[in-house]
Design a protein around this motif. Sequence first.
Motif, PDB file in Angstrom:
ATOM      1  N   GLN A 108     -27.331  12.088   4.544  1.00  0.00           N
ATOM      2  CA  GLN A 108     -26.693  12.282   3.242  1.00  0.00           C
ATOM      3  C   GLN A 108     -25.246  12.733   3.409  1.00  0.00           C
ATOM      4  O   GLN A 108     -24.343  12.247   2.711  1.00  0.00           O
ATOM      5  CB  GLN A 108     -27.484  13.318   2.439  1.00  0.00           C
ATOM      6  CG  GLN A 108     -26.922  13.579   1.045  1.00  0.00           C
ATOM      7  CD  GLN A 108     -27.760  14.587   0.269  1.00  0.00           C
ATOM      8  OE1 GLN A 108     -28.906  14.842   0.612  1.00  0.00           O
ATOM      9  NE2 GLN A 108     -27.180  15.161  -0.764  1.00  0.00           N
ATOM     10  N   ARG A 109     -25.007  13.632   4.343  1.00  0.00           N
ATOM     11  CA  ARG A 109     -23.641  14.128   4.574  1.00  0.00           C
ATOM     12  C   ARG A 109     -22.721  13.002   5.053  1.00  0.00           C
ATOM     13  O   ARG A 109     -21.603  12.839   4.548  1.00  0.00           O
ATOM     14  CB  ARG A 109     -23.668  15.255   5.599  1.00  0.00           C
ATOM     15  CG  ARG A 109     -22.299  15.670   6.112  1.00  0.00           C
ATOM     16  CD  ARG A 109     -22.404  16.731   7.182  1.00  0.00           C
ATOM     17  NE  ARG A 109     -21.121  16.986   7.823  1.00  0.00           N
ATOM     18  CZ  ARG A 109     -20.665  16.334   8.880  1.00  0.00           C
ATOM     19  NH1 ARG A 109     -21.394  15.362   9.426  1.00  0.00           N
ATOM     20  NH2 ARG A 109     -19.484  16.619   9.416  1.00  0.00           N
ATOM     21  N   GLU A 110     -23.189  12.230   6.035  1.00  0.00           N
ATOM     22  CA  GLU A 110     -22.366  11.137   6.575  1.00  0.00           C
ATOM     23  C   GLU A 110     -22.103  10.075   5.517  1.00  0.00           C
ATOM     24  O   GLU A 110     -20.993   9.540   5.430  1.00  0.00           O
ATOM     25  CB  GLU A 110     -23.073  10.501   7.784  1.00  0.00           C
ATOM     26  CG  GLU A 110     -23.225  11.413   8.982  1.00  0.00           C
ATOM     27  CD  GLU A 110     -21.895  11.742   9.623  1.00  0.00           C
ATOM     28  OE1 GLU A 110     -20.955  10.944   9.489  1.00  0.00           O
ATOM     29  OE2 GLU A 110     -21.786  12.812  10.250  1.00  0.00           O
ATOM     30  N   TYR A 111     -23.110   9.791   4.714  1.00  0.00           N
ATOM     31  CA  TYR A 111     -22.978   8.745   3.692  1.00  0.00           C
ATOM     32  C   TYR A 111     -22.037   9.176   2.574  1.00  0.00           C
ATOM     33  O   TYR A 111     -21.076   8.474   2.249  1.00  0.00           O
ATOM     34  CB  TYR A 111     -24.353   8.401   3.130  1.00  0.00           C
ATOM     35  CG  TYR A 111     -24.330   7.348   2.047  1.00  0.00           C
ATOM     36  CD1 TYR A 111     -24.209   6.003   2.364  1.00  0.00           C
ATOM     37  CD2 TYR A 111     -24.417   7.706   0.711  1.00  0.00           C
ATOM     38  CE1 TYR A 111     -24.177   5.026   1.382  1.00  0.00           C
ATOM     39  CE2 TYR A 111     -24.393   6.744  -0.289  1.00  0.00           C
ATOM     40  CZ  TYR A 111     -24.272   5.411   0.047  1.00  0.00           C
ATOM     41  OH  TYR A 111     -24.230   4.455  -0.928  1.00  0.00           O
ATOM     42  N   ILE A 162     -23.699  22.414  15.136  1.00  0.00           N
ATOM     43  CA  ILE A 162     -24.737  21.644  14.454  1.00  0.00           C
ATOM     44  C   ILE A 162     -26.022  21.605  15.266  1.00  0.00           C
ATOM     45  O   ILE A 162     -27.117  21.779  14.714  1.00  0.00           O
ATOM     46  CB  ILE A 162     -24.232  20.215  14.171  1.00  0.00           C
ATOM     47  CG1 ILE A 162     -23.031  20.251  13.219  1.00  0.00           C
ATOM     48  CG2 ILE A 162     -25.346  19.367  13.573  1.00  0.00           C
ATOM     49  CD1 ILE A 162     -22.426  18.895  12.953  1.00  0.00           C
ATOM     50  N   ILE A 163     -25.909  21.386  16.590  1.00  0.00           N
ATOM     51  CA  ILE A 163     -27.126  21.238  17.390  1.00  0.00           C
ATOM     52  C   ILE A 163     -27.830  22.566  17.625  1.00  0.00           C
ATOM     53  O   ILE A 163     -28.913  22.600  18.228  1.00  0.00           O
ATOM     54  CB  ILE A 163     -26.834  20.568  18.744  1.00  0.00           C
ATOM     55  CG1 ILE A 163     -25.864  21.419  19.573  1.00  0.00           C
ATOM     56  CG2 ILE A 163     -26.311  19.177  18.547  1.00  0.00           C
ATOM     57  CD1 ILE A 163     -25.635  20.849  20.969  1.00  0.00           C
ATOM     58  N   LEU A 208     -29.265  14.512  15.230  1.00  0.00           N
ATOM     59  CA  LEU A 208     -27.863  14.415  14.860  1.00  0.00           C
ATOM     60  C   LEU A 208     -27.343  12.995  15.077  1.00  0.00           C
ATOM     61  O   LEU A 208     -26.666  12.433  14.213  1.00  0.00           O
ATOM     62  CB  LEU A 208     -27.037  15.409  15.683  1.00  0.00           C
ATOM     63  CG  LEU A 208     -25.521  15.381  15.478  1.00  0.00           C
ATOM     64  CD1 LEU A 208     -25.164  15.668  14.022  1.00  0.00           C
ATOM     65  CD2 LEU A 208     -24.841  16.386  16.401  1.00  0.00           C
ATOM     66  N   MET A 209     -27.682  12.417  16.228  1.00  0.00           N
ATOM     67  CA  MET A 209     -27.221  11.062  16.523  1.00  0.00           C
ATOM     68  C   MET A 209     -27.814  10.061  15.537  1.00  0.00           C
ATOM     69  O   MET A 209     -27.100   9.210  14.989  1.00  0.00           O
ATOM     70  CB  MET A 209     -27.610  10.681  17.954  1.00  0.00           C
ATOM     71  CG  MET A 209     -27.112   9.312  18.374  1.00  0.00           C
ATOM     72  SD  MET A 209     -27.925   8.671  19.848  1.00  0.00           S
ATOM     73  CE  MET A 209     -29.548   8.275  19.175  1.00  0.00           C
ATOM     74  N   LEU A 210     -29.124  10.152  15.300  1.00  0.00           N
ATOM     75  CA  LEU A 210     -29.778   9.219  14.389  1.00  0.00           C
ATOM     76  C   LEU A 210     -29.231   9.357  12.973  1.00  0.00           C
ATOM     77  O   LEU A 210     -29.038   8.355  12.263  1.00  0.00           O
ATOM     78  CB  LEU A 210     -31.293   9.460  14.407  1.00  0.00           C
ATOM     79  CG  LEU A 210     -32.144   8.431  13.659  1.00  0.00           C
ATOM     80  CD1 LEU A 210     -31.987   7.059  14.303  1.00  0.00           C
ATOM     81  CD2 LEU A 210     -33.615   8.844  13.660  1.00  0.00           C
ATOM     82  N   GLY A 211     -28.967  10.586  12.549  1.00  0.00           N
ATOM     83  CA  GLY A 211     -28.419  10.804  11.212  1.00  0.00           C
ATOM     84  C   GLY A 211     -27.054  10.166  11.040  1.00  0.00           C
ATOM     85  O   GLY A 211     -26.765   9.559   9.998  1.00  0.00           O
ATOM     86  N   LYS A 224     -34.013  17.670   8.243  1.00  0.00           N
ATOM     87  CA  LYS A 224     -32.654  17.874   8.742  1.00  0.00           C
ATOM     88  C   LYS A 224     -31.943  16.544   8.983  1.00  0.00           C
ATOM     89  O   LYS A 224     -30.745  16.422   8.741  1.00  0.00           O
ATOM     90  CB  LYS A 224     -32.707  18.696  10.030  1.00  0.00           C
ATOM     91  CG  LYS A 224     -33.248  20.108   9.817  1.00  0.00           C
ATOM     92  CD  LYS A 224     -33.353  20.869  11.126  1.00  0.00           C
ATOM     93  CE  LYS A 224     -33.893  22.281  10.894  1.00  0.00           C
ATOM     94  NZ  LYS A 224     -34.036  23.025  12.170  1.00  0.00           N
ATOM     95  N   THR A 225     -32.693  15.533   9.460  1.00  0.00           N
ATOM     96  CA  THR A 225     -32.094  14.212   9.671  1.00  0.00           C
ATOM     97  C   THR A 225     -31.607  13.629   8.351  1.00  0.00           C
ATOM     98  O   THR A 225     -30.528  13.036   8.278  1.00  0.00           O
ATOM     99  CB  THR A 225     -33.102  13.259  10.325  1.00  0.00           C
ATOM    100  OG1 THR A 225     -33.574  13.827  11.558  1.00  0.00           O
ATOM    101  CG2 THR A 225     -32.473  11.910  10.604  1.00  0.00           C
TER     102      THR A 225
END
Length: 440
Positions: free
Chosen positions: A9-12, A213-214, A222-225, A3-4
């Motif tokens: 991938q989504r943020e990038y 999301i959470i 979520l934060m680390l991602g 999940k991370t």
Amino acid sequence: MSKTSLIIQREYLSRVKNKTFLLTTLLTPLLFVFLIGFSAYLAVKGTDTLSIAVQDANGFFKTNLKSSNSIQYHFTEGIDTSNYLAKGYSAILMIPKFEGTTNTDYIIRYQKGIGIKAKADIEDDINSAIEDHMLEVAGVNRSALDSIHKESRFANLKSYQEKGEGASESDSSVAHGIGYVCGFLIYITMFIYGVMVMRGVTEEKTNRIAEVIISSVKPFQLMLGKIVGIGAVGLTQFLIWIVLILGITMGANHFLSPDTLHQVQAAQQGGTMAAGAQSSEFAQGFSEMKHMVGTVNWIVVIGLFLFYFIGGYLFYAALFAAAGSAVEDVQNSQSLTMPITMPIIFSFIILTRAINYPDSPIAVWASIIPFSSPIVMMARVAYGVPGTVPYWQLLASMASLIAGFLFTTWLAGKIYRTGILLYGKKTTWKEMIKWAFVKN
């Protein structure tokens, strides 16, 4: 896929595929080149000429007071304080009788303001004219003195840094420039991408997307991602910039004429002084630049730059994410971001000293402490590893930055877990620290 990884991938991809990212990445190097060229143009062409009428009570200033491109002195009869503006002059300089025993006030009157640099230049011109007059009185030929001064420039100092049993050539001016540029880039990007992380967290909290999301992932994931994904965007930009710079550097030779390339090769093989007769000034300068750039260990500089960029970003991005999770509006986050941004600003202030005194105690300790090491260490490593920066200092700095990142990530994760679901309350760092150390 974890999940991370999906969040990363989504943020990038959401940012890399954005047109703004593509334009910024490609146009930023061109913008820097334009700014440097435009600044150089303004320095040469962008200054207005100051026309000054001179009232001289001595007579020798007419031959000794030299005009320049920016300041023109005119010894015209019948000009005084009542008509110099009507005659087309910017100012009038009134020179009293020269006594040669005490300091004397030289008065300049004007209507429009004269900048501090112009004032200093006029004062230097007056003192130079007095110096020329005193040399003439003493029987010293000024032109002969200037000729000797110009022709006596025989010394060409080269610096070599001790490395084990041998020594390698180094250049402090290149190290100074590299250290400042690398430190400044890390300073800027920690602000830009740190705020980007905080803004992304805050927007998801405000839009209640985080609640959805959470329900599927842990808050820490979520934060680390988000941190890693946005950091990868910044790293991608830097890698593209490095490739562009290397491409421009390697392609520079193709824009030089065969004759100029031959002159550059002659300057490199014979040395600047020996090849002066057969190479142009441009060729000598280009050869010197290539030689100075060649004295830098670019593998070490680029490798450490990437490490400190990533480490510094991760160290501070976690704190920005924690601050973003505790507020509902980015505009109201100043009180929480102040303790985060102040160490970054202080680090840049220390950088300006470290690039001039890389072995000073404040530079050494600031390059080891994780709050300042990403910026300050780059000012020191440009001077050489292990020469200026011993291996133990470099390893201590890298280890403390890694440990600092792990600690801030843990701390931010604890704060994020509570803050991301907290609404309608103004939060302080005191409360956020309690969230981090309260057992759940």
